[in-house]
Design an enzyme around this catalytic site. Structure first.
Site, PDB file in Angstrom:
ATOM      1  N   HIS A 286       0.812  -1.220   0.000  1.00 36.20           N
ATOM      2  CA  HIS A 286       0.000   0.000   0.000  1.00 36.20           C
ATOM      3  C   HIS A 286       0.848   1.274   0.000  1.00 36.20           C
ATOM      4  CE1 HIS A 286      -3.551  -2.350   0.477  1.00 36.20           C
ATOM      5  NE2 HIS A 286      -3.268  -2.751   1.707  1.00 36.20           N
TER       6      HIS A 286
ATOM      7  N   ASP B  77      -2.784 -11.046  -1.584  1.00 38.94           N
ATOM      8  CA  ASP B  77      -3.358 -10.469  -0.369  1.00 38.94           C
ATOM      9  C   ASP B  77      -4.836 -10.176  -0.609  1.00 38.94           C
ATOM     10  OD1 ASP B  77      -1.950  -8.933   2.206  1.00 38.94           O
ATOM     11  OD2 ASP B  77      -3.838  -8.010   1.601  1.00 38.94           O
TER      12      ASP B  77
END
Length: 313
Positions: free
Chosen positions: A118, A155
């Site tokens: 991220h 993920d």
């Protein structure tokens, strides 16, 4: 033997106002130490500043390394960037790069941290400070160790930072299979995104993964896979939404490994996400991913030797 990268500073003291399980990486280390001679250990080092600045804004790199990240960025990250957190952030990307180098030699290797998908150019986000996947991928290309890198992100959250940081680099491709209605709200554009409905379950999850990843592997023909092996698609994960069982996660690792082995592509894994109150159970799921990947490569025979032979042609 499974080659594993670690550093003591991966286990940083928990800063105040943090819900991240800071002892997770220490538990992963301890569980892998219990495997004895099945694991060969390698020590990561701090990444040079120019490695970090190749994908992150230099001002943000300085903020992190000097532990003076503004409060608004710390809120996006999810915890304060203290000096121990800053040291950890600088070491993890080199650990992922080292795991990749070991994978090129042995077929498979794992970093006991990383998968910080991220983190963006000028800020961290979602428990991620620096994007180790992007840093490692760019460094491997710049060093001409490989010509093409594929980041495979399994993920439960989209790898938005990785997609954004690596966009426009034809020698690097990004693949993300994730829950569509999950963080981040605003998705980036990976080379290939595979958004999934909540509660998809094992069979549909695995079938979709294979059906979408196989053609990408065959079209892009990577020399190396950087694998974000987040275990948060698990049905019992606090942030997961896909209802994948522990058996489903194991089949996922076997599938990804098999696809890489069949094409003679080395694979380096990172830990990625895994959330909940029971840190030991989370660590066990991460270790199961590493061991399943490594054992699948080993069961295929001298996978590392075949990979080296292919890469030497």
């Amino acid at each position: 033997m499974i080659h594993v990268v670690h550093h003591p500073d991966y286990v940083a003291p928990a800063p105040a106002r943090s819900t991240y399980r800071w002892n997770k990486n220490g538990l992963i280390r301890d569980l892998l130490l219990a495997k004895g001679d099945a694991v060969a250990w390698h020590r990561a080092k701090p990444a040079p500043r120019d490695w970090l600045e190749a994908v992150h804004d230099p001002d943000y790199v300085a903020e992190v390394l000097e532990a003076r990240v503004p409060r608004e960025k710390e809120r996006r990250i999810g915890f304060p960037v203290t000096e121990p957190v800053a040291r950890r952030a600088a070491i993890v990307p080199q650990g992922t790069w080292l795991a990749a180098c070991l994978a090129l030699e042995h077929g498979f290797a794992a970093n006991t941290a990383g998968g910080s998908h991220h983190a963006l150019a000028n800020t961290g986000a979602g428990f991620c400070v620096f994007n180790d996947l992007a840093v490692a991928a760019v460094r491997l290309i710049e060093e001409r160790r490989v010509q093409r890198v594929l980041v495979v992100d399994c993920d439960v959250h989209q790898g938005d930072g990785t997609a954004a940081l690596l966009a426009g680099r034809p020698e690097i491709a990004t693949y993300s299979i994730h829950a569509e209605k999950n963080f981040p709200v605003r998705k980036a554009r990976s080379t290939l995104d595979v958004p999934l409905a909540d509660g998809i379950g094992d069979a549909a999850y695995l079938a979709t993964l294979e059906a979408t990843l196989v053609p990408m592997l065959d079209d892009f023909r990577p020399d190396l896979i950087l694998y974000q092996a987040g275990v948060d698609p698990y049905a019992g994960d606090r942030l997961g939404r896909l209802s994948v069982s522990l058996e489903g996660l194991a089949y996922r690792e076997m599938l990804v490994a098999r696809l890489a082995i069949e094409r003679g592509v080395p694979l380096a894994s990172t830990v990625g996400g895994g959330y909940g109150d029971d840190a030991l159970a989370i660590a066990e799921r991460h270790v199961a991913a590493i061991m399943t990947l490594g054992e699948t490569f080993a069961a295929a025979g001298d996978a590392g030797g075949r990979v080296r032979a292919l890469n030497s042609r």
